[in-house]
Design a protein around this motif. Structure first.
Motif, PDB file in Angstrom:
ATOM      1  N   LYS A  89       0.824  -1.213   0.000  1.00  0.00           N
ATOM      2  CA  LYS A  89       0.000   0.000   0.000  1.00  0.00           C
ATOM      3  C   LYS A  89       0.853   1.255   0.000  1.00  0.00           C
ATOM      4  O   LYS A  89       0.496   2.272  -0.613  1.00  0.00           O
ATOM      5  CB  LYS A  89      -0.920  -0.024   1.222  1.00  0.00           C
ATOM      6  N   GLU A  90       1.978   1.191   0.676  1.00  0.00           N
ATOM      7  CA  GLU A  90       2.851   2.370   0.799  1.00  0.00           C
ATOM      8  C   GLU A  90       3.932   2.423  -0.278  1.00  0.00           C
ATOM      9  O   GLU A  90       4.690   3.384  -0.339  1.00  0.00           O
ATOM     10  CB  GLU A  90       3.514   2.363   2.182  1.00  0.00           C
TER      11      GLU A  90
ATOM     12  N   GLY B 164       1.969  -0.701  -4.788  1.00  0.00           N
ATOM     13  CA  GLY B 164       1.153  -1.857  -5.159  1.00  0.00           C
ATOM     14  C   GLY B 164       1.924  -3.145  -5.282  1.00  0.00           C
ATOM     15  O   GLY B 164       3.104  -3.244  -4.920  1.00  0.00           O
TER      16      GLY B 164
ATOM     17  N   TYR C 291      -8.311  -2.887  -1.691  1.00  0.00           N
ATOM     18  CA  TYR C 291      -6.966  -2.373  -1.963  1.00  0.00           C
ATOM     19  C   TYR C 291      -6.631  -2.215  -3.443  1.00  0.00           C
ATOM     20  O   TYR C 291      -5.509  -1.847  -3.785  1.00  0.00           O
ATOM     21  CB  TYR C 291      -5.929  -3.252  -1.266  1.00  0.00           C
TER      22      TYR C 291
ATOM     23  N   ARG D 192      -7.485   0.112  -5.316  1.00  0.00           N
ATOM     24  CA  ARG D 192      -7.154   1.518  -5.605  1.00  0.00           C
ATOM     25  C   ARG D 192      -5.704   1.852  -5.275  1.00  0.00           C
ATOM     26  O   ARG D 192      -5.211   2.918  -5.664  1.00  0.00           O
ATOM     27  CB  ARG D 192      -8.101   2.443  -4.843  1.00  0.00           C
ATOM     28  N   TYR D 193      -5.025   0.961  -4.572  1.00  0.00           N
ATOM     29  CA  TYR D 193      -3.601   1.167  -4.268  1.00  0.00           C
ATOM     30  C   TYR D 193      -2.703   0.381  -5.224  1.00  0.00           C
ATOM     31  O   TYR D 193      -1.491   0.301  -5.011  1.00  0.00           O
ATOM     32  CB  TYR D 193      -3.298   0.749  -2.835  1.00  0.00           C
TER      33      TYR D 193
END
Length: 255
Positions: A132-133, A136, A175, A177-178
């Motif tokens: 997420k950070e 992806g 998730y 969208r990440y």
């Protein structure tokens, strides 16, 4: 489009044997750097040796997926060694004695849920937090035919594998969208160290409800895993893929 992992790094739990070893070998052949995670050190190190023998890049990390700090250390080890976590195959499993549902005691039920459901949750959670950070990634969970239909004499296993399917769908939904894709494969019975010496009569009984009347080879399960992990499957997420010889195609057997 050929699935390529050049410039990518990731992990395979349960990579010391069976489906996990087959997937790790194929990912390495396609240029990926792989951390092999397993509770069986010798088996995991043997997978690393096989990969390196073919010119691939791999390392071993002793991992107990039922222990969250162990899973956190696994994810950190991939990033520390190779600089990123781009893919993850959550595949580790074990065995459970066959019993009717009411014959399992609470201790065995809790152990099965911890291994087959909580362990994959720990893996998903730590992988997703990193991905997420960092732009992806792709995750494939090994569920089971028992995640799609009831499997007799394995109530806790069946419940847990249904749960893995649910985690897969929820994670894909939350998730995407990440840039994180999450899919699952649902194997039927696979020819591994536990099943390779089964008599033909037993295999016939096990595969009676399948269209393809034999056990799967681990590589036949690994192939869709590798595809789903790769950018070749860039528009696929939340998919629950049966790899079961046609067992879920019909409610009746095909002679």
């Amino acid at each position: 489009m050929t699935a390529s992992f050049i410039g990518k790094a990731g992990l395979v739990t349960g990579g010391g044997s069976g489906i996990g070893r087959a997937a790790a070998l194929e990912i390495a052949r396609r240029g990926g750097k792989v951390v092999i995670a397993d509770i069986a050190d010798e088996a995991g190190l043997e997978t690393v040796r096989l990969i390196e023998q073919e010119g691939g890049i791999a390392a071993f990390q002793h991992t107990d997926i039922t222990d969250e700090p162990s899973v956190a250390a696994l994810v950190a080890s991939v990033v520390d060694r190779y600089g990123s976590l781009d893919f993850a195959h959550n595949n580790a499993a074990g065995g459970i004695p066959p019993k009717e549902l009411a014959d399992y005691d609470s201790e065995m039920n809790a152990w099965a849920l911890k291994l087959y459901l909580e362990g994959p949750y720990f893996c998903l959670a730590h992988e997703i937090r990193y991905m997420k950070e960092h732009g992806g990634g792709s995750i494939v969970n090994t569920a089971s035919l028992a995640g799609l239909v009831a499997s007799p004499l394995t109530g806790p296993y069946t419940a847990a594998k249904h749960g893995v399917v649910g985690y897969t769908k929820s994670a894909a939904l939350e998730y995407g969208r990440y840039g994180i894709r999450v899919n699952a494969v649902c194997p039927g019975v696979v020819r591994t160290g536990l099943t390779k010496d089964l008599p033909d009569e037993y295999i016939g009984a096990v595969t009676a409800g399948q269209v393809i009347k034999r056990l799967a080879d681990p590589a036949e399960i690994a192939a869709p895993v590798v595809f789903l992990l790769s950018d070749s499957a860039s528009f696929i997420t939340g998919a629950i893929v049966p790899v079961d010889g046609g067992a879920t195609t019909s409610t009746t057997s095909v002679d």
